[in-house]
Design a protein around this motif. Structure first.
Motif, PDB file in Angstrom:
ATOM      1  N   THR A 180      15.510  67.866 130.449  1.00 55.39           N
ATOM      2  CA  THR A 180      14.591  66.723 130.511  1.00 55.39           C
ATOM      3  C   THR A 180      13.646  66.797 129.327  1.00 55.39           C
ATOM      4  O   THR A 180      13.039  67.843 129.084  1.00 55.39           O
ATOM      5  CB  THR A 180      13.804  66.713 131.828  1.00 55.39           C
ATOM      6  OG1 THR A 180      14.722  66.615 132.927  1.00 55.39           O
ATOM      7  CG2 THR A 180      12.841  65.536 131.871  1.00 55.39           C
ATOM      8  N   ILE A 181      13.547  65.687 128.605  1.00 59.69           N
ATOM      9  CA  ILE A 181      12.773  65.642 127.358  1.00 59.69           C
ATOM     10  C   ILE A 181      11.603  64.684 127.518  1.00 59.69           C
ATOM     11  O   ILE A 181      11.746  63.576 128.057  1.00 59.69           O
ATOM     12  CB  ILE A 181      13.677  65.216 126.187  1.00 59.69           C
ATOM     13  CG1 ILE A 181      14.835  66.209 126.033  1.00 59.69           C
ATOM     14  CG2 ILE A 181      12.884  65.130 124.887  1.00 59.69           C
ATOM     15  CD1 ILE A 181      15.865  65.805 125.008  1.00 59.69           C
ATOM     16  N   TYR A 241      17.061  75.911 133.347  1.00 57.44           N
ATOM     17  CA  TYR A 241      16.202  75.819 134.527  1.00 57.44           C
ATOM     18  C   TYR A 241      16.644  74.611 135.338  1.00 57.44           C
ATOM     19  O   TYR A 241      16.818  73.514 134.805  1.00 57.44           O
ATOM     20  CB  TYR A 241      14.740  75.683 134.086  1.00 57.44           C
ATOM     21  CG  TYR A 241      13.743  75.692 135.218  1.00 57.44           C
ATOM     22  CD1 TYR A 241      13.534  76.836 135.977  1.00 57.44           C
ATOM     23  CD2 TYR A 241      13.013  74.556 135.539  1.00 57.44           C
ATOM     24  CE1 TYR A 241      12.631  76.844 137.011  1.00 57.44           C
ATOM     25  CE2 TYR A 241      12.102  74.557 136.578  1.00 57.44           C
ATOM     26  CZ  TYR A 241      11.911  75.707 137.312  1.00 57.44           C
ATOM     27  OH  TYR A 241      11.010  75.726 138.337  1.00 57.44           O
ATOM     28  N   GLU A 242      16.854  74.830 136.628  1.00 61.79           N
ATOM     29  CA  GLU A 242      17.455  73.784 137.466  1.00 61.79           C
ATOM     30  C   GLU A 242      16.503  72.616 137.694  1.00 61.79           C
ATOM     31  O   GLU A 242      16.899  71.445 137.627  1.00 61.79           O
ATOM     32  CB  GLU A 242      17.882  74.404 138.801  1.00 61.79           C
ATOM     33  CG  GLU A 242      18.565  73.407 139.733  1.00 61.79           C
ATOM     34  CD  GLU A 242      19.002  74.049 141.037  1.00 61.79           C
ATOM     35  OE1 GLU A 242      19.534  73.337 141.895  1.00 61.79           O
ATOM     36  OE2 GLU A 242      18.806  75.281 141.178  1.00 61.79           O
ATOM     37  N   ASN A 243      15.237  72.893 137.936  1.00 61.16           N
ATOM     38  CA  ASN A 243      14.282  71.835 138.298  1.00 61.16           C
ATOM     39  C   ASN A 243      13.492  71.370 137.075  1.00 61.16           C
ATOM     40  O   ASN A 243      12.268  71.273 137.093  1.00 61.16           O
ATOM     41  CB  ASN A 243      13.331  72.352 139.380  1.00 61.16           C
ATOM     42  CG  ASN A 243      14.061  72.774 140.644  1.00 61.16           C
ATOM     43  OD1 ASN A 243      14.935  72.055 141.119  1.00 61.16           O
ATOM     44  ND2 ASN A 243      13.720  73.936 141.171  1.00 61.16           N
ATOM     45  N   GLY A 282      19.286  64.413 130.416  1.00 55.00           N
ATOM     46  CA  GLY A 282      20.691  64.378 130.045  1.00 55.00           C
ATOM     47  C   GLY A 282      21.077  65.587 129.220  1.00 55.00           C
ATOM     48  O   GLY A 282      20.283  66.520 129.025  1.00 55.00           O
ATOM     49  N   PRO A 283      22.290  65.591 128.671  1.00 52.69           N
ATOM     50  CA  PRO A 283      22.746  66.724 127.866  1.00 52.69           C
ATOM     51  C   PRO A 283      22.212  66.644 126.439  1.00 52.69           C
ATOM     52  O   PRO A 283      21.861  65.562 125.947  1.00 52.69           O
ATOM     53  CB  PRO A 283      24.272  66.579 127.887  1.00 52.69           C
ATOM     54  CG  PRO A 283      24.492  65.116 128.023  1.00 52.69           C
ATOM     55  CD  PRO A 283      23.367  64.592 128.878  1.00 52.69           C
ATOM     56  N   CYS A 284      22.175  67.812 125.784  1.00 55.80           N
ATOM     57  CA  CYS A 284      21.782  67.836 124.380  1.00 55.80           C
ATOM     58  C   CYS A 284      22.245  69.141 123.760  1.00 55.80           C
ATOM     59  O   CYS A 284      22.668  70.069 124.458  1.00 55.80           O
ATOM     60  CB  CYS A 284      20.271  67.653 124.208  1.00 55.80           C
ATOM     61  SG  CYS A 284      19.308  69.136 124.532  1.00 55.80           S
ATOM     62  N   VAL A 285      22.150  69.223 122.446  1.00 56.15           N
ATOM     63  CA  VAL A 285      22.480  70.418 121.679  1.00 56.15           C
ATOM     64  C   VAL A 285      21.206  70.910 121.016  1.00 56.15           C
ATOM     65  O   VAL A 285      20.432  70.108 120.468  1.00 56.15           O
ATOM     66  CB  VAL A 285      23.569  70.130 120.626  1.00 56.15           C
ATOM     67  CG1 VAL A 285      23.804  71.360 119.754  1.00 56.15           C
ATOM     68  CG2 VAL A 285      24.859  69.706 121.301  1.00 56.15           C
ATOM     69  N   LYS A 325      14.873  59.728 137.120  1.00 55.84           N
ATOM     70  CA  LYS A 325      14.518  59.422 138.511  1.00 55.84           C
ATOM     71  C   LYS A 325      15.498  60.058 139.483  1.00 55.84           C
ATOM     72  O   LYS A 325      15.101  60.599 140.529  1.00 55.84           O
ATOM     73  CB  LYS A 325      14.492  57.906 138.724  1.00 55.84           C
ATOM     74  CG  LYS A 325      14.107  57.503 140.156  1.00 55.84           C
ATOM     75  CD  LYS A 325      14.099  56.029 140.333  1.00 55.84           C
ATOM     76  CE  LYS A 325      13.697  55.660 141.784  1.00 55.84           C
ATOM     77  NZ  LYS A 325      14.591  56.248 142.793  1.00 55.84           N
ATOM     78  N   LEU A 326      16.809  60.009 139.145  1.00 54.84           N
ATOM     79  CA  LEU A 326      17.800  60.617 140.023  1.00 54.84           C
ATOM     80  C   LEU A 326      17.579  62.128 140.127  1.00 54.84           C
ATOM     81  O   LEU A 326      17.702  62.704 141.215  1.00 54.84           O
ATOM     82  CB  LEU A 326      19.197  60.321 139.495  1.00 54.84           C
ATOM     83  CG  LEU A 326      19.673  58.867 139.610  1.00 54.84           C
ATOM     84  CD1 LEU A 326      21.034  58.693 138.946  1.00 54.84           C
ATOM     85  CD2 LEU A 326      19.735  58.430 141.074  1.00 54.84           C
ATOM     86  N   ASP A 327      17.242  62.765 139.021  1.00 50.87           N
ATOM     87  CA  ASP A 327      16.977  64.205 139.070  1.00 50.87           C
ATOM     88  C   ASP A 327      15.731  64.518 139.874  1.00 50.87           C
ATOM     89  O   ASP A 327      15.658  65.544 140.567  1.00 50.87           O
ATOM     90  CB  ASP A 327      16.841  64.763 137.648  1.00 50.87           C
ATOM     91  CG  ASP A 327      18.187  65.212 137.081  1.00 50.87           C
ATOM     92  OD1 ASP A 327      19.187  64.528 137.380  1.00 50.87           O
ATOM     93  OD2 ASP A 327      18.231  66.225 136.353  1.00 50.87           O
ATOM     94  N   LEU A 328      14.712  63.669 139.778  1.00 47.81           N
ATOM     95  CA  LEU A 328      13.510  63.877 140.580  1.00 47.81           C
ATOM     96  C   LEU A 328      13.802  63.698 142.068  1.00 47.81           C
ATOM     97  O   LEU A 328      13.292  64.454 142.909  1.00 47.81           O
ATOM     98  CB  LEU A 328      12.414  62.897 140.149  1.00 47.81           C
ATOM     99  CG  LEU A 328      11.764  63.160 138.789  1.00 47.81           C
ATOM    100  CD1 LEU A 328      10.827  62.013 138.415  1.00 47.81           C
ATOM    101  CD2 LEU A 328      10.992  64.469 138.797  1.00 47.81           C
ATOM    102  N   ASP A 329      14.641  62.693 142.396  1.00 47.68           N
ATOM    103  CA  ASP A 329      14.986  62.475 143.805  1.00 47.68           C
ATOM    104  C   ASP A 329      15.778  63.637 144.371  1.00 47.68           C
ATOM    105  O   ASP A 329      15.660  63.964 145.563  1.00 47.68           O
ATOM    106  CB  ASP A 329      15.792  61.172 143.943  1.00 47.68           C
ATOM    107  CG  ASP A 329      14.954  59.934 143.639  1.00 47.68           C
ATOM    108  OD1 ASP A 329      13.707  60.033 143.748  1.00 47.68           O
ATOM    109  OD2 ASP A 329      15.531  58.897 143.268  1.00 47.68           O
TER     110      ASP A 329
END
Length: 420
Positions: A180-181, A241-243, A282-285, A325-329
């Motif tokens: 998360t950025i 980190y998961e959260n 989302g994903p990143c490098v 939002k989906l990750d927060l939910d």
């Protein structure tokens, strides 16, 4: 007896022969007569004067002379013994004196060299002690400098990256499946920069972002960089980190509260800075770029989308994507949050996206942040001659360089011009 004496001292034979010749002693006659007398001792008892008696007188005369020769020999021997004793004594005294002098010289040299060696040893020990003290001080200073250098390096690169660099290992780019950025900037910063001196601008940004740096230490996040008034933070890397979404959400609300209480000396009294925040997940490098002044950089569409969330947001609001939002939910921690939909928004380079406003986010176990409530304070956004329009009880700025031109209703589509 004489022969035995001659065997012990060879010179005695020569002395005896010399004295015998001096005394006209017929040694051979005496020895022959001695044998005859010993052979005829029984027949000589009651004899009348005869030729034998004449021989006896002659023998005794020679014996007297022999005794005299022996006495003289004894005297000569005694004198020679005395002379030899005197010579040996003198030589012994001389040798003793030489030995004493040599011993004294040896003692003096030993004492002198011993003192010199003792002094040198003492000086060397002092030098070793001084060197050990200096070495300990230098080692302590080196440890402090190493720690200072490591802390300075940690201000530039993440700790896992620093550890690999210090071990001489390479730092290859790494793919992260989910992070998360966070992006934020100051609304109206152009006006502030135009009206303030460069020194005042630097002092303002340093005070604000020093406050932010202290605040983000309470969260599992990593500050990527600051460019001008932009502030970038990520969670979920370099340590996975998961959260990560919950950490960034709580941090974003906390930073808005910090800005609300921030009163820099260079601002006009009663005016506050207006922070605009955008978040995406989302994903990143991520990887280290450069050799001189290396930077830990993030690449990928997630980074671009987070930047668009910030640039299309509004002052004093947290603009989040649907992925965040989906990750927060679905967060693995218990959150108290409130999210309101913004609607379908056209994002440059992405098309139409469903986005949301994050109004409250805090952990139930730790009251890290509180609900966003800005109040009626005037921000620098007003100084650009722009007004706040009430929308559902929440003030939303209109007409900013990257905000919508009108209020947005849920489900509506609004074209928003994003600044690059």
């Amino acid at each position: 007896m004489l022969h035995i004496a001659f065997s012990y001292y060879s010179k005695l034979q020569d002395a005896y022969d010399q004295t015998s010749r001096n005394n006209n002693v017929d040694v051979s006659y005496i020895e022959t007569t001695e044998r005859q007398v010993l052979g005829n001792r029984n027949s000589c008892i009651g004899f009348e004067p005869t030729e034998h008696s004449a021989n006896a007188f002659f023998w005794f005369d020679n014996m007297s002379r022999k005794i005299g020769a022996i006495v003289q020999t004894r005297i000569m021997l005694a004198e020679e013994i005395v002379e030899n004793s005197i010579y040996d004594s003198a030589r012994a005294k001389r040798n003793t004196a030489i030995c004493v002098v040599g011993l004294l010289l040896t003692i003096v040299l030993c004492l002198g060299s011993g003192t010199w060696y003792a002094r040198q040893t003492y000086n060397n020990l002092q030098n070793v002690a001084i060197f050990a003290t200096q070495l300990a001080d230098r080692t302590s200073e080196l440890k402090k400098e190493k720690k200072r250098a490591q802390l300075l390096l940690l201000q530039i690169l993440p700790e896992p990256v620093c550890d690999r660099l210090q071990m001489g290992l390479g730092v290859p780019a790494e793919q992260y499946d989910r992070v998360t950025i966070y992006f934020s900037d100051i609304v109206g910063f152009t006006t502030i920069a135009a009206e303030k001196t460069p020194m005042e601008i630097i002092e303002l940004l340093n005070a604000l972002y020093s406050l932010f740096d202290q605040c983000i230490d309470r969260y599992s996040v990593y500050k990527v960089e600051t460019i001008g008034d932009a502030y970038m933070v990520v969670s979920g890397l370099p340590v996975r980190y998961e959260n990560h979404a919950a950490e960034i959400g709580c941090m974003a609300v906390d930073l808005l509260n910090q800005v609300d209480q921030f009163h820099p000396p260079h601002l006009i009294p009663g005016h506050k800075l207006a922070l605009r925040v955008g978040i995406n997940t989302g994903p990143c490098v991520a990887g280290v770029v450069g050799i001189k002044m290396p930077r830990y950089c993030l690449f990928g569409d997630t980074v671009n989308t987070a930047s668009r969330m910030e640039s299309t947001g509004q002052a004093l609001k947290i603009h989040i994507s649907e992925a965040t939002k989906l990750d927060l939910d679905n967060s693995g921690v218990e959150l108290t949050m409130r999210v309101s939909p913004r609607g379908i928004v056209a994002i440059k380079g992405k098309g139409k996206m469903s986005t949301f406003w994050l109004e409250e986010c805090r952990l139930r176990s730790e009251l890290r942040t509180v609900e966003v409530d800005r109040g009626p304070a005037v921000s620098w956004f007003d100084m650009e001659q722009q007004s706040y329009l009430p929308t559902n009880g929440v003030t939303t700025p209109a007409g900013s360089r990257s905000s919508s031109q009108a209020s947005v209703q849920p489900g509506s589509v609004t074209a928003i011009k994003a600044t690059d």
